[in-house]
Design a protein around this motif. Structure first.
Motif, PDB file in Angstrom:
ATOM      1  N   SER A 135     -16.233 -66.863  40.989  1.00 62.58           N
ATOM      2  CA  SER A 135     -17.656 -67.002  40.705  1.00 62.58           C
ATOM      3  C   SER A 135     -18.000 -66.577  39.284  1.00 62.58           C
ATOM      4  O   SER A 135     -17.390 -65.656  38.725  1.00 62.58           O
ATOM      5  CB  SER A 135     -18.456 -66.152  41.690  1.00 62.58           C
ATOM      6  N   ASP A 136     -18.973 -67.261  38.702  1.00 61.13           N
ATOM      7  CA  ASP A 136     -19.595 -66.982  37.406  1.00 61.13           C
ATOM      8  C   ASP A 136     -18.919 -67.689  36.236  1.00 61.13           C
ATOM      9  O   ASP A 136     -19.539 -67.843  35.188  1.00 61.13           O
ATOM     10  CB  ASP A 136     -19.662 -65.479  37.085  1.00 61.13           C
ATOM     11  N   ALA A 137     -17.660 -68.105  36.372  1.00 63.02           N
ATOM     12  CA  ALA A 137     -16.929 -68.656  35.219  1.00 63.02           C
ATOM     13  C   ALA A 137     -17.237 -70.148  35.060  1.00 63.02           C
ATOM     14  O   ALA A 137     -16.350 -70.995  35.128  1.00 63.02           O
ATOM     15  CB  ALA A 137     -15.430 -68.424  35.372  1.00 63.02           C
ATOM     16  N   ILE A 138     -18.523 -70.472  34.832  1.00 66.06           N
ATOM     17  CA  ILE A 138     -18.943 -71.858  34.680  1.00 66.06           C
ATOM     18  C   ILE A 138     -18.945 -72.273  33.215  1.00 66.06           C
ATOM     19  O   ILE A 138     -18.372 -73.304  32.844  1.00 66.06           O
ATOM     20  CB  ILE A 138     -20.327 -72.071  35.325  1.00 66.06           C
ATOM     21  N   SER A 139     -19.590 -71.500  32.351  1.00 70.19           N
ATOM     22  CA  SER A 139     -19.614 -71.841  30.927  1.00 70.19           C
ATOM     23  C   SER A 139     -18.473 -71.200  30.157  1.00 70.19           C
ATOM     24  O   SER A 139     -18.212 -71.571  29.009  1.00 70.19           O
ATOM     25  CB  SER A 139     -20.946 -71.431  30.295  1.00 70.19           C
ATOM     26  N   GLY A 140     -17.784 -70.230  30.760  1.00 68.71           N
ATOM     27  CA  GLY A 140     -16.669 -69.624  30.062  1.00 68.71           C
ATOM     28  C   GLY A 140     -16.312 -68.247  30.587  1.00 68.71           C
ATOM     29  O   GLY A 140     -16.853 -67.775  31.589  1.00 68.71           O
ATOM     30  N   VAL A 141     -15.383 -67.607  29.871  1.00 68.11           N
ATOM     31  CA  VAL A 141     -14.878 -66.285  30.232  1.00 68.11           C
ATOM     32  C   VAL A 141     -14.787 -65.443  28.966  1.00 68.11           C
ATOM     33  O   VAL A 141     -14.301 -65.918  27.930  1.00 68.11           O
ATOM     34  CB  VAL A 141     -13.487 -66.363  30.892  1.00 68.11           C
ATOM     35  N   ILE A 142     -15.273 -64.222  29.030  1.00 70.98           N
ATOM     36  CA  ILE A 142     -15.087 -63.249  27.952  1.00 70.98           C
ATOM     37  C   ILE A 142     -14.141 -62.178  28.467  1.00 70.98           C
ATOM     38  O   ILE A 142     -14.470 -61.457  29.413  1.00 70.98           O
ATOM     39  CB  ILE A 142     -16.417 -62.617  27.513  1.00 70.98           C
ATOM     40  N   ASN A 143     -12.962 -62.094  27.868  1.00 71.30           N
ATOM     41  CA  ASN A 143     -11.966 -61.102  28.268  1.00 71.30           C
ATOM     42  C   ASN A 143     -11.878 -60.040  27.179  1.00 71.30           C
ATOM     43  O   ASN A 143     -11.405 -60.308  26.070  1.00 71.30           O
ATOM     44  CB  ASN A 143     -10.603 -61.771  28.480  1.00 71.30           C
ATOM     45  N   ILE A 144     -12.363 -58.843  27.481  1.00 68.33           N
ATOM     46  CA  ILE A 144     -12.355 -57.734  26.529  1.00 68.33           C
ATOM     47  C   ILE A 144     -11.076 -56.934  26.761  1.00 68.33           C
ATOM     48  O   ILE A 144     -10.932 -56.266  27.787  1.00 68.33           O
ATOM     49  CB  ILE A 144     -13.603 -56.861  26.708  1.00 68.33           C
ATOM     50  N   ILE A 145     -10.152 -57.029  25.817  1.00 67.31           N
ATOM     51  CA  ILE A 145      -8.842 -56.401  25.953  1.00 67.31           C
ATOM     52  C   ILE A 145      -8.849 -55.088  25.181  1.00 67.31           C
ATOM     53  O   ILE A 145      -9.051 -55.070  23.956  1.00 67.31           O
ATOM     54  CB  ILE A 145      -7.733 -57.341  25.454  1.00 67.31           C
ATOM     55  N   LEU A 146      -8.646 -53.999  25.887  1.00 63.92           N
ATOM     56  CA  LEU A 146      -8.730 -52.678  25.272  1.00 63.92           C
ATOM     57  C   LEU A 146      -7.528 -52.405  24.380  1.00 63.92           C
ATOM     58  O   LEU A 146      -6.414 -52.880  24.629  1.00 63.92           O
ATOM     59  CB  LEU A 146      -8.834 -51.605  26.364  1.00 63.92           C
ATOM     60  N   ASP A 147      -7.778 -51.635  23.355  1.00 64.14           N
ATOM     61  CA  ASP A 147      -6.743 -51.282  22.380  1.00 64.14           C
ATOM     62  C   ASP A 147      -5.624 -50.495  23.058  1.00 64.14           C
ATOM     63  O   ASP A 147      -5.874 -49.553  23.814  1.00 64.14           O
ATOM     64  CB  ASP A 147      -7.390 -50.439  21.276  1.00 64.14           C
ATOM     65  N   ASN A 148      -4.376 -50.915  22.799  1.00 63.26           N
ATOM     66  CA  ASN A 148      -3.247 -50.176  23.360  1.00 63.26           C
ATOM     67  C   ASN A 148      -2.310 -49.661  22.271  1.00 63.26           C
ATOM     68  O   ASN A 148      -1.112 -49.502  22.495  1.00 63.26           O
ATOM     69  CB  ASN A 148      -2.480 -51.034  24.372  1.00 63.26           C
ATOM     70  N   THR A 149      -2.872 -49.388  21.077  1.00 65.14           N
ATOM     71  CA  THR A 149      -2.095 -48.760  20.026  1.00 65.14           C
ATOM     72  C   THR A 149      -1.654 -47.371  20.482  1.00 65.14           C
ATOM     73  O   THR A 149      -2.477 -46.556  20.904  1.00 65.14           O
ATOM     74  CB  THR A 149      -2.924 -48.643  18.737  1.00 65.14           C
ATOM     75  N   LYS A 150      -0.357 -47.100  20.401  1.00 66.74           N
ATOM     76  CA  LYS A 150       0.186 -45.921  21.067  1.00 66.74           C
ATOM     77  C   LYS A 150       0.010 -44.631  20.290  1.00 66.74           C
ATOM     78  O   LYS A 150       0.047 -43.543  20.877  1.00 66.74           O
ATOM     79  CB  LYS A 150       1.669 -46.139  21.358  1.00 66.74           C
ATOM     80  N   GLN A 151      -0.151 -44.710  18.976  1.00 65.70           N
ATOM     81  CA  GLN A 151      -0.202 -43.490  18.167  1.00 65.70           C
ATOM     82  C   GLN A 151      -1.341 -43.577  17.165  1.00 65.70           C
ATOM     83  O   GLN A 151      -1.720 -44.654  16.714  1.00 65.70           O
ATOM     84  CB  GLN A 151       1.118 -43.287  17.413  1.00 65.70           C
ATOM     85  N   GLY A 152      -1.881 -42.397  16.816  1.00 65.81           N
ATOM     86  CA  GLY A 152      -2.853 -42.306  15.740  1.00 65.81           C
ATOM     87  C   GLY A 152      -4.278 -42.502  16.193  1.00 65.81           C
ATOM     88  O   GLY A 152      -4.560 -42.818  17.351  1.00 65.81           O
ATOM     89  N   GLY A 153      -5.191 -42.291  15.252  1.00 64.00           N
ATOM     90  CA  GLY A 153      -6.607 -42.385  15.587  1.00 64.00           C
ATOM     91  C   GLY A 153      -7.434 -42.916  14.445  1.00 64.00           C
ATOM     92  O   GLY A 153      -6.942 -43.126  13.329  1.00 64.00           O
ATOM     93  N   ASP A 154      -8.698 -43.154  14.734  1.00 59.39           N
ATOM     94  CA  ASP A 154      -9.639 -43.616  13.715  1.00 59.39           C
ATOM     95  C   ASP A 154     -11.014 -43.079  14.047  1.00 59.39           C
ATOM     96  O   ASP A 154     -11.319 -42.745  15.192  1.00 59.39           O
ATOM     97  CB  ASP A 154      -9.659 -45.145  13.646  1.00 59.39           C
ATOM     98  N   LEU A 155     -11.853 -42.999  13.026  1.00 58.88           N
ATOM     99  CA  LEU A 155     -13.202 -42.489  13.173  1.00 58.88           C
ATOM    100  C   LEU A 155     -14.099 -43.230  12.189  1.00 58.88           C
ATOM    101  O   LEU A 155     -13.702 -43.456  11.039  1.00 58.88           O
ATOM    102  CB  LEU A 155     -13.246 -40.981  12.886  1.00 58.88           C
ATOM    103  N   SER A 156     -15.291 -43.627  12.639  1.00 59.20           N
ATOM    104  CA  SER A 156     -16.233 -44.274  11.738  1.00 59.20           C
ATOM    105  C   SER A 156     -17.616 -43.684  11.931  1.00 59.20           C
ATOM    106  O   SER A 156     -18.005 -43.315  13.049  1.00 59.20           O
ATOM    107  CB  SER A 156     -16.273 -45.789  11.969  1.00 59.20           C
ATOM    108  N   LEU A 157     -18.352 -43.587  10.836  1.00 57.55           N
ATOM    109  CA  LEU A 157     -19.732 -43.108  10.830  1.00 57.55           C
ATOM    110  C   LEU A 157     -20.595 -44.197  10.222  1.00 57.55           C
ATOM    111  O   LEU A 157     -20.323 -44.668   9.110  1.00 57.55           O
ATOM    112  CB  LEU A 157     -19.851 -41.819  10.016  1.00 57.55           C
ATOM    113  N   THR A 158     -21.646 -44.601  10.933  1.00 60.06           N
ATOM    114  CA  THR A 158     -22.515 -45.676  10.475  1.00 60.06           C
ATOM    115  C   THR A 158     -23.954 -45.198  10.489  1.00 60.06           C
ATOM    116  O   THR A 158     -24.400 -44.539  11.436  1.00 60.06           O
ATOM    117  CB  THR A 158     -22.385 -46.914  11.380  1.00 60.06           C
ATOM    118  N   GLY A 159     -24.679 -45.538   9.434  1.00 60.04           N
ATOM    119  CA  GLY A 159     -26.106 -45.238   9.371  1.00 60.04           C
ATOM    120  C   GLY A 159     -26.846 -46.379   8.712  1.00 60.04           C
ATOM    121  O   GLY A 159     -26.306 -47.062   7.835  1.00 60.04           O
ATOM    122  N   GLY A 160     -28.088 -46.606   9.130  1.00 62.59           N
ATOM    123  CA  GLY A 160     -28.870 -47.669   8.525  1.00 62.59           C
ATOM    124  C   GLY A 160     -30.282 -47.682   9.054  1.00 62.59           C
ATOM    125  O   GLY A 160     -30.660 -46.880   9.919  1.00 62.59           O
TER     126      GLY A 160
END
Length: 849
Positions: free
Chosen positions: A179-204
């Protein structure tokens, strides 16, 4: 825009061997932390071979270049460079066929905004996370005109910092996913990078009117066990509402002997705090993604998201003057008590929301078959409230803050998926995939406190004031001004089970000729009953780099439980022509006695038939795809008109309602399978990469999307209403389906990089759209607009970068063609797909460690 590009895939991409990988598994993507941007750029050279997992089962995984259906692959670098902070707005900025109105309607729809894909509401696109079905929102868009009555997945409650990539399948896939997959499918694939990190700061903030934005987002990965990993991500965002974009009101108070009231000097003449970006929201999204190998052929995996959202939404400004602003009649009239709010008030809707999903699974090999066992549970739980308002039927003793009720949506999904390859003499082995699925879901609508909905019986006294002179002896409407709480009569709890089985076959019959077949049977324990969907797809390579592809598929969308059981009594303002009329309306559940007395029937699934035909060409740095499609949907679920108004059934409908226990309302609505539609469209995407020694690398893309929906059939009035002068699905509602969204959208993107410097320039043309009325003379058409986004970034070190940019660089707004309300709002309409508040600037700092 890098549509059809795996821009976030690293230079070193390692995939789980096909003997172990499963269709719903995201391939392992290793991105060296310190050089992620460089790796993303280097991946462009091999994008045609990037493996996609959406729309494929088992060993039939294919690359973007040889997929038999159009799939867009969007990586984290592209998600980040839009300058937007929620997945809805990000994808709306990148994907030409996805649009989102600025307002769309009242109620919760103004805060949890609905989306549309290929001109169809978000209900017709299936959302997966790591290949597993995501639960929908509990907040039904019952007051929204665009995508009205929809209950789609709210993708804004998934942290962008957790995303490894997003695959968008632009084709029907109900035979594969249900059910629901009439116009399409959005598959959100989570990050599986095994090592390290990142950080971002946004303002506006907006160029004008505030709308401050602050966001912090990050993720971190670490190895566990022998080759396993766990990656956690989190983001926190505060986004303030912008000041009103309404016109100033000439006079707040009635004239005194033809002259302005002396109080005008200190009055607020731009009072429409609910117009434009009206909500102040605070969101915290978190997630984890983990895998643990248990042996050579067995892997345990799990992922989860957890979110909290707090929204304060301005939902109407009201004045205590007996005749409203400047002598114009206040639509709420006697509901605004000057002895409680002598200077008037600004009402606020409050939303407190918890949302989570958790999944656990095991992939293994059994007698040569790849087996995936999984279970997933998700819940969206919302508490609704109101602040700085009143229940006028309680009189001057009314409180100001109220608990209005709760809405909850649960989904539990269990899957067994099996696949294997067989040599049958074709050019490639025949991939056989099959599986079974069990789903249990529940929708709950919980009553609020009595003061949020009850009739206190207050009668306005004749106290000698102007207000008393006008309204003495009247009883104000029960419930809250601007919105009302859920009563015990509206409360409900519905649940159902679903059992499904599918079979998917795919192979290359000859070199260059792919054929795929899929079928799926589903059984629902409620009125949705039994459904069967089928899909056939093919791709033929005519010459190196040149191919045609296409297919046909049937699909369905089962009515949501919210559509079946939702009920509320709402104080609202209905626009008749250009006049705003205050009404009290009852939204009836279709299974209620009152709804059935008006001809309501149990909801049945919407059925679809899709055709696609495509041409693809790829030659070195050049890629071009042209995809034409037709989507026919029968028995679409829509809201009826307000039945019982003076122009639509009048006293005869009210008599039916009163005879079935519904009193003191002006009209009623319910959901019904009312119309058949056909949507035809075309998506064109062209990309070219130019590498120069002196000027750096240019990645150029142009995308065009066009769709047009036609209503093929509207059901006749039910027998219960056949003798009455009733319109079940009227002019405005019909036109909102076909002209409320732009039919065309063009996205032109230039992405340039040279050494540590990079820049993005994107120009998007949104076609014209019309905000319709129930009379043609009051239709408002808004012309096409070009909106420009720009970003410039600098990589100081491998661990530190800075970017500044602007969305809507040239401060473009819709035409001033809206019907201006008594409070000054409306001049830009409400459906603008690029917003009402103009330009927005931002700065972002990124760190890697």
């Amino acid at each position: 825009m890098k549509i059809l590009k795996s821009a976030a895939l690293a230079a070193s991409v390692s995939f789980v061997p096909f003997g172990v990988a499963h269709a719903d598994e995201a391939p392992s993507v290793a991105i060296p932390v310190a050089t992620a941007d460089a790796a993303a750029e280097a991946a462009d050279a091999a994008e045609g071979s990037a493996i996609i997992v959406t729309g494929a089962r088992g060993h039939s995984q294919r690359s973007v270049a040889d997929s038999p259906v159009p799939v867009d692959v969007i990586g984290p670098a592209e998600l980040k460079s839009t300058g937007r902070t929620g997945l809805k707005e990000i994808l709306g900025n990148i994907i030409p066929s996805l649009t989102m109105p600025a307002l769309g309607g009242g109620g919760t729809s103004a805060s949890v905004r609905p989306i549309a894909i290929r001109g169809l509401s978000g209900d017709y696109v299936l959302v997966l996370v790591n290949g597993k079905r995501r639960h929908t929102t509990s907040l039904i868009n019952n007051l929204s005109r665009v995508s009205g009555g929809s209950t789609p997945v709210d993708i804004d409650l998934i942290p962008t910092s957790a995303v490894g990539r997003i695959e968008v399948l632009r084709d029907g896939a109900a035979a594969q996913y249900g059910s629901d997959a009439i116009s399409g499918v959005i598959n959100i694939i989570l990050d599986n990078t095994k090592q390290g990190g990142d950080l971002s700061l946004t303002g506006g903030q907006q160029y004008e009117g505030g709308g401050d934005l602050y966001q912090v987002a990050g993720s971190y990965g670490a190895g566990i066990g022998d080759g396993g990993f766990v990656r956690i991500a989190a983001e926190a965002k505060y986004h303030d509402r912008a000041k009103s974009v309404a016109e100033a009101i000439p006079y707040v108070y009635p004239l005194v002997n033809g002259q302005p009231d002396p109080r005008e000097a200190d009055a607020d003449h731009v009072i429409a705090g609910g117009y434009g970006r009206s909500n102040r929201d605070k969101i915290v999204n978190t997630s984890y993604n983990a895998e643990l190998p248990l042996g050579d052929d067995t892997t345990l995996y799990s992922f989860s998201t957890l979110s909290y959202r707090n929204i304060k939404d301005a939902r109407g400004a009201y004045v205590a003057s007996p005749t409203g602003y400047g002598g114009q009649a206040n639509a709420q009239g006697s509901s605004v008590l000057p002895d409680l709010y002598p200077a008037g008030f600004q009402a606020y809707r409050r939303i407190w929301e918890w949302d989570w999903q958790a999944a656990l699974g095991l992939r293994t090999q059994l007698a040569g078959w790849a087996v995936d066992l999984s279970t997933s549970y998700g819940r969206d739980a919302v508490k609704l409230g109101a602040e700085n308002t009143l229940n006028p039927s309680l009189g001057p003793d009314s409180k100001a803050d109220f608990f209005m009720g709760r809405q909850k949506q649960d989904l539990w999904v269990n899957n067994i998926d099996v696949s294997r390859e067989f040599e049958v003499g074709f050019a490639k082995p025949l991939n056989v995939a099959f599986g079974v699925e069990h789903r249990w879901e529940r929708f709950q609508n919980v009553a609020g406190e009595p003061d949020s909905y009850r009739d206190g019986g207050y009668v306005i006294p004749d106290d000698g004031s102007a207000f008393g002179d006008l309204y003495a002896g009247r009883s104000p409407s029960p419930g809250l001004v601007s919105f009302t709480g859920t009563s015990p009569a509206d409360a409900t709890s519905l649940s159902r089970n679903n059992l499904a089985a599918y079979l998917d076959l795919a192979t290359d019959v000859t070199p260059g000729w792919f054929v795929g077949l899929a079928g799926r049977f589903e059984h629902y324990s409620d009125s949705a009953g039994n459904t069967f969907s089928a899909k056939a797809s093919t791709r033929i390579e005519l010459a190196p780099g040149l191919a045609v592809r296409g297919g046909v598929n049937t699909g369905f969308r089962a009515p949501s439980l919210a559509q079946t059981g939702f009920s509320t009594t709402q104080n609202t303002v209905t626009v008749i022509g250009d006049e705003r009329v205050s009404t009290t309306s009852k939204f009836l559940p279709v299974n209620s006695v009152a709804a059935q007395a008006l001809g309501a029937k149990p909801l049945k699934p919407e059925k679809s038939l899709n055709f696609t035909a495509s041409l693809t060409y790829e030659n070195g740095p050049l890629r071009l795809t042209v995809d034409a499609y037709q989507i026919r949907i029968d028995d679409r679920i829509v809201k009826t008109e307000f039945l019982g108004t003076a122009s639509n059934g009048g006293s005869a409908v009210k008599a039916i309602l009163e005879a079935n226990g519904v009193d003191d309302v002006d009209s009623a609505q319910f959901f019904t399978n009312a119309i058949d539609t056909r949507t035809r469209g075309i998506d064109v995407v062209g990309e070219y990469t130019l590498d120069t020694a002196a000027l750096g690398t240019f990645r150029l893309s142009a995308a065009y999307s066009y769709n047009r929906t036609k209503i093929l059939h509207v059901i006749d009035n039910p027998a219960e209403l056949s003798s009455l002068n009733v319109t079940l699905f009227g002019r405005q509602a019909q036109r909102d389906l076909v002209v409320a969204l732009p039919r065309s959208k063009v996205v032109l993107t230039s992405n340039w990089s040279s050494g540590p410097v990079k820049a993005l320039l994107r120009a998007t043309r949104f076609g014209q759209y019309t905000e319709s009325s129930n009379v043609a003379a009051s239709d408002r058409t808004f012309g096409a607009k070009w909106v420009t986004d720009a970003e410039v970034g600098y990589q100081f070190t491998e661990a530190l970068d800075l970017a500044v940019g602007a969305n809507n660089l040239f401060n473009v707004r819709p035409d001033k063609n809206g019907a201006i309300a008594w409070d000054g709002s409306g001049q830009y309409g409400g459906f603008a797909p690029f917003g009402l508040n103009g330009g927005f600037w931002y700065a972002r700092i990124g760190l890697k460690f």
